[in-house]
Design a protein around this motif. Structure first.
Motif, PDB file in Angstrom:
ATOM      1  N   ASP A  20       7.682  -8.836  -5.276  1.00 55.21           N
ATOM      2  CA  ASP A  20       6.466  -8.043  -5.403  1.00 55.21           C
ATOM      3  C   ASP A  20       6.568  -6.784  -4.550  1.00 55.21           C
ATOM      4  OD1 ASP A  20       6.053  -8.896  -2.806  1.00 55.21           O
ATOM      5  OD2 ASP A  20       4.157  -9.905  -3.189  1.00 55.21           O
ATOM      6  N   LYS A  21       5.716  -5.836  -4.894  1.00 54.80           N
ATOM      7  CA  LYS A  21       5.566  -4.610  -4.120  1.00 54.80           C
ATOM      8  C   LYS A  21       4.090  -4.449  -3.828  1.00 54.80           C
ATOM      9  CE  LYS A  21       6.129   0.399  -4.053  1.00 54.80           C
ATOM     10  NZ  LYS A  21       6.612   1.617  -4.731  1.00 54.80           N
ATOM     11  N   ARG A  22       3.750  -4.302  -2.543  1.00 55.49           N
ATOM     12  CA  ARG A  22       2.348  -4.170  -2.159  1.00 55.49           C
ATOM     13  C   ARG A  22       2.161  -2.909  -1.346  1.00 55.49           C
ATOM     14  NH1 ARG A  22       0.446  -9.313   0.188  1.00 55.49           N
ATOM     15  NH2 ARG A  22      -0.028  -9.781  -1.977  1.00 55.49           N
ATOM     16  N   GLY A  23       1.146  -2.139  -1.701  1.00 56.94           N
ATOM     17  CA  GLY A  23       0.763  -0.957  -0.948  1.00 56.94           C
ATOM     18  C   GLY A  23      -0.536  -1.199  -0.210  1.00 56.94           C
ATOM     19  N   ASP A  26      -5.608  -3.046  -0.331  1.00 53.76           N
ATOM     20  CA  ASP A  26      -4.465  -2.969  -1.239  1.00 53.76           C
ATOM     21  C   ASP A  26      -4.879  -2.561  -2.644  1.00 53.76           C
ATOM     22  OD1 ASP A  26      -5.758  -5.232  -2.081  1.00 53.76           O
ATOM     23  OD2 ASP A  26      -4.029  -6.573  -1.896  1.00 53.76           O
ATOM     24  N   SER A  27      -6.143  -2.122  -2.790  1.00 51.05           N
ATOM     25  CA  SER A  27      -6.631  -1.672  -4.097  1.00 51.05           C
ATOM     26  C   SER A  27      -7.334  -0.322  -4.050  1.00 51.05           C
ATOM     27  CB  SER A  27      -7.588  -2.714  -4.687  1.00 51.05           C
ATOM     28  OG  SER A  27      -8.726  -2.880  -3.853  1.00 51.05           O
ATOM     29  N   TYR A  60       4.012   0.596   2.167  1.00 50.30           N
ATOM     30  CA  TYR A  60       4.555  -0.218   1.078  1.00 50.30           C
ATOM     31  C   TYR A  60       5.529  -1.255   1.623  1.00 50.30           C
ATOM     32  CZ  TYR A  60       2.691   3.007  -2.433  1.00 50.30           C
ATOM     33  OH  TYR A  60       1.860   3.763  -3.226  1.00 50.30           O
ATOM     34  N   GLU A 101      -0.051   4.626  -8.517  1.00 50.95           N
ATOM     35  CA  GLU A 101       0.583   3.420  -9.064  1.00 50.95           C
ATOM     36  C   GLU A 101       2.097   3.505  -8.918  1.00 50.95           C
ATOM     37  OE1 GLU A 101       0.942   1.083 -13.371  1.00 50.95           O
ATOM     38  OE2 GLU A 101      -0.723   2.451 -12.959  1.00 50.95           O
ATOM     39  N   THR A 131       5.875   0.875  -9.103  1.00 50.73           N
ATOM     40  CA  THR A 131       6.602  -0.381  -9.241  1.00 50.73           C
ATOM     41  C   THR A 131       7.988  -0.193  -8.631  1.00 50.73           C
ATOM     42  OG1 THR A 131       7.469   0.224 -11.409  1.00 50.73           O
ATOM     43  CG2 THR A 131       5.396  -1.012 -11.367  1.00 50.73           C
ATOM     44  N   THR A 158       8.832  -5.270 -10.429  1.00 50.49           N
ATOM     45  CA  THR A 158       7.635  -5.810  -9.792  1.00 50.49           C
ATOM     46  C   THR A 158       6.387  -5.462 -10.598  1.00 50.49           C
ATOM     47  OG1 THR A 158       7.183  -3.841  -8.472  1.00 50.49           O
ATOM     48  CG2 THR A 158       8.704  -5.469  -7.541  1.00 50.49           C
ATOM     49  N   SER A 213       1.855  -1.775  -7.882  1.00 52.85           N
ATOM     50  CA  SER A 213       0.900  -1.601  -6.798  1.00 52.85           C
ATOM     51  C   SER A 213      -0.013  -0.447  -7.201  1.00 52.85           C
ATOM     52  CB  SER A 213       1.630  -1.273  -5.494  1.00 52.85           C
ATOM     53  OG  SER A 213       0.738  -0.733  -4.545  1.00 52.85           O
ATOM     54  N   LEU A 247      -3.529   1.682  -6.166  1.00 55.40           N
ATOM     55  CA  LEU A 247      -4.634   2.009  -5.279  1.00 55.40           C
ATOM     56  C   LEU A 247      -5.441   3.136  -5.920  1.00 55.40           C
ATOM     57  CD1 LEU A 247      -2.225   0.976  -3.241  1.00 55.40           C
ATOM     58  CD2 LEU A 247      -3.846   1.744  -1.501  1.00 55.40           C
TER      59      LEU A 247
END
Length: 230
Positions: free
Chosen positions: A7-10, A18-19, A31, A120, A122, A135, A138, A140
């Motif tokens: 996964d990739k999370r920002g 994270d949104s 990230y 956005e 990936t 992924t 992510s 936001l």
């Protein structure tokens, strides 16, 4: 061969979301790309290729660290490349903890974004000669905020102040309160666990390195809620 659910999370640096990215409060997006070898053999090389979208300022790039030695480089256009040569990542059946890795970096959004814009991204993870694993994105969404002094989970568990330096207060609704709180780093490591005897509970975080963390609050009945904090 080796294969990875990754996964990739920002995470917006001030709000810890994270949104959402608050244009009047946040400055960076941190990230983290995580990977795990769930194949049947050792992975000798792992390569992360991340095409950075135009809403992010590539010149602001700061590499924060990784789980294993790596070589950073640029591919075509706006592509970031992180190469883990000779990583010898064991498969998860052989070594569950050792089969995991991550790389973390931060970027600033470009100037001129408006509320409602979506940032956005990936990443593609390459294990040896296998096809890349892409992924989930992510995403936001940019917004305006009146402040970031409190973060609240969907069921009402909240932490304050946010950002915090020495103490983080954890509270929640209902007479049953909370039984346990845990703090997780963005790479999934558990860095702090405490039992809760009363709410609000004052959690000492002075020893934690600066950055974004995820707090897991567990009720006496076993239900859990998560909230991000800085």
């Amino acid at each position: 061969g080796s294969y990875d659910p990754n996964d990739k999370r920002g995470i917006a640096n001030a709000s810890g979301s994270d949104s959402r990215f608050f244009l009047d409060a946040d400055e960076w997006i941190d990230y983290t790309v995580r990977f795990q070898n769930t194949g049947t053999d050792t992975a000798f090389t792992v390569v992360i290729r991340d095409e950075i979208e135009a809403d992010l300022d590539l010149l602001s790039l700061e590499v924060l660290g990784a789980s294993h030695p790596f070589t950073p480089s640029f591919g075509n256009g706006r592509e970031l490349v992180f190469t883990f040569n000779g990583i010898q990542l064991p498969d998860s059946a052989t070594d569950l903890l050792g089969s995991q890795g991550f790389v973390a970096f931060r970027l600033k959004p470009r100037e001129g974004l408006l509320p409602g814009d979506a940032i956005e991204n990936t990443a593609g993870i390459y294990f040896d000669f296998n096809e890349p694993i892409i992924t989930a994105p992510s995403v936001l969404v940019t917004e305006l905020s009146t402040g970031t002094d409190e973060a609240r989970a969907d069921d009402g568990v909240h932490v304050f102040p946010n950002p915090a330096v020495h103490l983080l207060n954890v509270s929640g609704p209902g007479a049953d309160g909370l039984a346990l709180v845990e703090v997780l780093a963005l790479d999934g490591r558990r860095v702090l666990t405490e039992r809760v005897r009363s709410v609000p509970h004052a959690l000492s975080i002075a020893h934690l390195a600066p950055g974004a963390y995820r707090l897991v609050a567990v009720r006496p009945n076993g239900a859990a809620a998560q909230v991000l904090f800085i």
